[in-house]
Design an enzyme around this catalytic site. Sequence first.
Site, PDB file in Angstrom:
ATOM      1  N   ASP A 138       0.983  -1.704   0.257  1.00  0.00           N
ATOM      2  CA  ASP A 138       0.260  -0.069   0.343  1.00  0.00           C
ATOM      3  C   ASP A 138       0.783   1.211   0.386  1.00  0.00           C
ATOM      4  OD1 ASP A 138      -2.029  -1.941   0.363  1.00  0.00           O
ATOM      5  OD2 ASP A 138      -2.661  -0.934   1.877  1.00  0.00           O
ATOM      6  N   HIS A 298       3.626  -2.185   3.319  1.00  0.00           N
ATOM      7  CA  HIS A 298       3.510  -0.796   2.981  1.00  0.00           C
ATOM      8  C   HIS A 298       5.116  -0.779   2.735  1.00  0.00           C
ATOM      9  CE1 HIS A 298      -0.084  -1.014   5.398  1.00  0.00           C
ATOM     10  NE2 HIS A 298      -0.477   0.253   5.035  1.00  0.00           N
TER      11      HIS A 298
END
Length: 428
Positions: A138, A298
Amino acid sequence: MARASSALFLLVTFGAVAVSAGNWHHPRGHPVHDLFKRQNSTGGYPVVGSAAWTAAYPSNINTTTVPAAWMTAYTNAKNAGLIPDLAPTTMVNGNPTYAAGIDPMSATVCSSTDQCRINGTTTQIWDAPDGMVGVAFDDGPLPPSTILYPFLKQNNQPATHFFIGENIWQNPTIFQECLDDPLQDIAVHTWTHPYMTTQTDEQLLLELGLTIQIIHDSTGGRVPKFWRPPYGDSDVRVVAIAYYVFNLITVIWNQDSNDWQIGDTTDATGVYTDASVTANLTNWLTGPKSPGLIILEHELSNDTVNCFINTYPLHASNGWISKSIPDVLNQPWYLNSQNNTSPMVALDVAATPPSAVPAPPAPPSPSPAPAPPSTTAAGSSGAQVSAGVSGVAKSSSNNSTANGAGSIAAISTATLLGAALCSLVFWY
């Protein structure tokens, strides 16, 4: 009967649309073309990072008007009863909170923040198939991404990148580095990374549509098929708008690495470190293979990237099959292309029977969440802390990692594509 008649009328109006698989573009009458038009009459796109490319997107989403085509698609879906009437949440003690008397776990809300799974549809994904890891990241593209991308390329590892539109716009060189590796799948993580349930319907259209637009324009016209809500925050309204306006499939996760929290001392669940995040990843990658893993990770900082890199050998050594999100689901990466190297095609959408269009999300009454697939290590994402009126737990991309109830219905790739594009044609 009225809805069927309307669908038939629209199908007759637009007629069958079929083009050669060798054509990279859509004909003007194709519904995807109506939503995301080419930038000029010659069918070309500005070079990523050029002045023309930068100028094509808003510097302030709050002063941006929803394009007419998107608004029309939304209005038609709303009038067809596909988008529920549900008021946005408000932020209370840092958590999206519904009005008094509204149960976030009810079938009419089904908040993913509260671990409610929308069952019986293909609009929401939580788990990978047994024995598989859906590799995804992400919040990129960002400077730490320049550590991640060479590593993925060196290992021939496909991954899905849920990109923030503003980060694409502000980091075109890093974005282009990702595009240069054909194994990297580009997906949607909204334009500004808000809690999506707090947004009005019009704001949702902009957050999703603008991110699709910049990806579409930067990949030669490919239209993303998957998206992930920031903070894992969605409900039946958000999922329906994503699916019935933009044909986006919502991807959540079944384990939260909490890598985004490394070094954060403000969260009541404690301080997460490289060691604690690595322990969590190690625990899951050496644990049971049912269900398969979709782990929240992430490309946000050097720490988050290195936690993935340091545990990556465990994927192969423990027998996992690790692919991008669409690959583990055996689905195309984009609505109009199999992947980054396949040609873009337009399906004969009018040939798809109206019965193939999925019904609006209608989850059953949620049942108690089953036990997590594996025991979490100390400091893992299993910890929850109540906050705010709704009693949800604070997280960067979700507010808990316990598995919700229910499962995703299996539909073939061909059926899903036909249904998705058929639903688009209904709106015009």
